[in-house]
Design an enzyme around this catalytic site. Structure first.
Site, PDB file in Angstrom:
ATOM      1  N   HIS A  83       0.825  -1.205   0.000  1.00  0.00           N
ATOM      2  CA  HIS A  83       0.000   0.000   0.000  1.00  0.00           C
ATOM      3  C   HIS A  83       0.862   1.259   0.000  1.00  0.00           C
ATOM      4  O   HIS A  83       1.778   1.396   0.831  1.00  0.00           O
ATOM      5  CB  HIS A  83      -0.914   0.028   1.222  1.00  0.00           C
ATOM      6  CG  HIS A  83      -2.014  -0.980   1.185  1.00  0.00           C
ATOM      7  ND1 HIS A  83      -3.268  -0.695   0.679  1.00  0.00           N
ATOM      8  CD2 HIS A  83      -2.057  -2.284   1.584  1.00  0.00           C
ATOM      9  CE1 HIS A  83      -4.043  -1.766   0.782  1.00  0.00           C
ATOM     10  NE2 HIS A  83      -3.335  -2.743   1.325  1.00  0.00           N
TER      11      HIS A  83
ATOM     12  N   ASP B  61       0.036   4.359   0.910  1.00  0.00           N
ATOM     13  CA  ASP B  61      -0.093   5.113   2.155  1.00  0.00           C
ATOM     14  C   ASP B  61       0.362   4.308   3.366  1.00  0.00           C
ATOM     15  O   ASP B  61       0.387   4.833   4.486  1.00  0.00           O
ATOM     16  CB  ASP B  61      -1.531   5.613   2.357  1.00  0.00           C
ATOM     17  CG  ASP B  61      -2.568   4.515   2.253  1.00  0.00           C
ATOM     18  OD1 ASP B  61      -2.216   3.390   1.861  1.00  0.00           O
ATOM     19  OD2 ASP B  61      -3.756   4.772   2.562  1.00  0.00           O
TER      20      ASP B  61
ATOM     21  N   GLY C  77     -10.100  -1.375   2.754  1.00  0.00           N
ATOM     22  CA  GLY C  77     -10.801  -0.781   3.876  1.00  0.00           C
ATOM     23  C   GLY C  77     -11.401  -1.851   4.771  1.00  0.00           C
ATOM     24  O   GLY C  77     -11.054  -3.030   4.668  1.00  0.00           O
TER      25      GLY C  77
ATOM     26  N   HIS D 198      -9.328  -7.480  -1.595  1.00  0.00           N
ATOM     27  CA  HIS D 198      -9.052  -7.767  -0.194  1.00  0.00           C
ATOM     28  C   HIS D 198     -10.152  -8.695   0.338  1.00  0.00           C
ATOM     29  O   HIS D 198     -11.325  -8.316   0.388  1.00  0.00           O
ATOM     30  CB  HIS D 198      -9.065  -6.474   0.623  1.00  0.00           C
ATOM     31  CG  HIS D 198      -7.759  -5.751   0.663  1.00  0.00           C
ATOM     32  ND1 HIS D 198      -7.298  -4.996  -0.381  1.00  0.00           N
ATOM     33  CD2 HIS D 198      -6.809  -5.670   1.640  1.00  0.00           C
ATOM     34  CE1 HIS D 198      -6.134  -4.461  -0.066  1.00  0.00           C
ATOM     35  NE2 HIS D 198      -5.805  -4.866   1.159  1.00  0.00           N
TER      36      HIS D 198
ATOM     37  N   GLU E 124      -9.112 -11.580   5.239  1.00  0.00           N
ATOM     38  CA  GLU E 124      -8.206 -10.994   6.229  1.00  0.00           C
ATOM     39  C   GLU E 124      -8.962 -10.758   7.538  1.00  0.00           C
ATOM     40  O   GLU E 124      -8.641 -11.358   8.559  1.00  0.00           O
ATOM     41  CB  GLU E 124      -7.627  -9.675   5.707  1.00  0.00           C
ATOM     42  CG  GLU E 124      -6.651  -9.013   6.684  1.00  0.00           C
ATOM     43  CD  GLU E 124      -6.201  -7.629   6.242  1.00  0.00           C
ATOM     44  OE1 GLU E 124      -5.184  -7.151   6.767  1.00  0.00           O
ATOM     45  OE2 GLU E 124      -6.885  -7.011   5.389  1.00  0.00           O
TER      46      GLU E 124
END
Length: 371
Positions: free
Chosen positions: A27, A29, A186, A213, A216
């Site tokens: 990522h 950020d 997110g 994603h 997780e």
């Protein structure tokens, strides 16, 4: 096996840092240098918990080690705050690529959500353009230092907002200008990929690849939706696919496992698992199996033939590198160079590139490990 302060170690006489690597789950950020946060933060009057780079790095590592994805994600408030201008985005992207090159990465995919970088007046297009400028500057800087690296953007939508179709169209519009794929990120639990079916339908109609994603912070339903609704070619983390495996018996190194239909599909279709060992421990993704790296189902998935890859997720939050993640796995599971090469070959095969370019990466990896 000792791991030095930079996360490096030697295996069979070779430095892991010098081996060619592929980074698929990284990522933007989540990989901002602490010193850069301090400098850019000072320019905008951002209040920081620490004013020293080392101390701020310690703060990120401590705050991220919560066992909760929701708490883990709160640390991104600081990094995204300094990524709201063209100058900030370009600098962060440039340094990101330079850090990848220093880590031995020859091909990387950087994921980030443009919709999170608009608070100071940037448009989506301007934000993507600023990041692409930084990526290209970083590639040129790495080349000047004798390291060839290519980095593609994974344009990401936030799964708890309603802009995914807009972001999907943005990604496709940049496909010839640096974007290689799409993702949603997110808070996972409670926000199934099916919420964004319109975006995924559009991407499928444009033959634009997706990684999602899933697996997780949520379980098999999330993974199932990522594959069915998201047409995912890769799973961001995907670690909880191990919940669909029933261990019947163990005898020494021999394990008899019964596959669920979902796990068998993921394995047999070679859907790439973007596993991130340190991050998976920090966010509690592997809590069902234990609290140590040796408890991570990484090795089980590998031995059963899943297409496992090794990733950092967020370099700053986990205070890690791809080299360090490999070293930790070697220490936990006694892997050798052949194993580490397999992980890189899996990543090359799963890269969102044309087959010819993936084959070139495979050749570079084979040559690098042979040397």
């Amino acid at each position: 096996m000792p791991i030095d302060q930079h996360g490096d170690t030697k295996l069979q006489g070779l430095s892991l840092r010098g081996l060619p690597k592929i980074s698929l789950h990284d990522h933007l950020d989540g990989g901002v240098r602490p010193e850069t946060i301090i400098e850019l933060g000072d320019e905008i009057g951002l209040e920081l918990p620490e004013s020293d780079g080392t101390a701020l790095a310690d703060w990120f590592a401590h705050k991220s080690d919560s066992g909760s994805l929701v708490e883990y994600l709160k640390t991104f408030d600081l990094t995204t705050a300094v990524m709201q201008t063209p100058e900030g985005l370009t600098r962060v992207a440039r340094e990101f690529v330079e850090d990848l090159a220093a880590d031995g990465v020859i091909y990387g995919e950087v994921r980030w959500a443009p919709e999170q970088h608009l608070t100071r007046g940037l448009s989506l297009e301007e934000a993507v353009d600023a990041v692409q400028t930084g990526i290209e500057e970083g590639e040129e800087a790495a080349e000047d230092r004798g390291h060839d690296i290519r980095v593609g953007q994974l344009i990401t939508a936030m799964r708890h907002t309603d802009r995914s179709l807009e972001i999907a169209k943005l990604a496709v519009s940049w496909r010839e200008r640096g974007a290689v794929g799409f993702d949603i990120a997110g808070p996972e639990d409670g926000f199934l990929p099916s919420r964004h079916r319109a975006a995924f339908d559009y991407l499928a109609s444009e033959f634009f690849p997706t990684t999602v994603h899933a697996g997780e912070a949520a379980g098999l339903e999330s993974i199932r939706s990522a594959i069915i609704d998201g047409r995912a070619l890769r799973l961001g983390h995907g670690v909880r696919i191990a919940q669909d495996l029933d261990i019947i018996s163990r005898a020494g190194d021999e394990v008899l496992v019964q596959f669920g239909d979902l796990a068998r599909w993921v394995r047999d279709r070679e859907i790439t698992l973007e596993l991130s060992p340190s991050s998976n421990l920090q966010t509690g993704a592997v809590a069902a199996w234990g609290e140590e790296l040796g408890d991570h189902p990484f090795d089980l998935l590998y031995q059963l033939g899943f297409s496992v890859t090794v990733n950092v997720d967020n370099r700053t939050m986990s205070r890690t590198s791809l080299t360090r993640e490999l070293a930790l796995l070697v220490d936990a599971f006694e892997y050798d160079l052949d194993d580490l090469e397999t992980f890189q070959l899996n990543a090359a095969a799963g890269a969102f590139l044309p087959i010819e370019e993936r084959e070139e990466l495979i050749e570079l990896i084979a040559e690098g490990f042979e040397r």
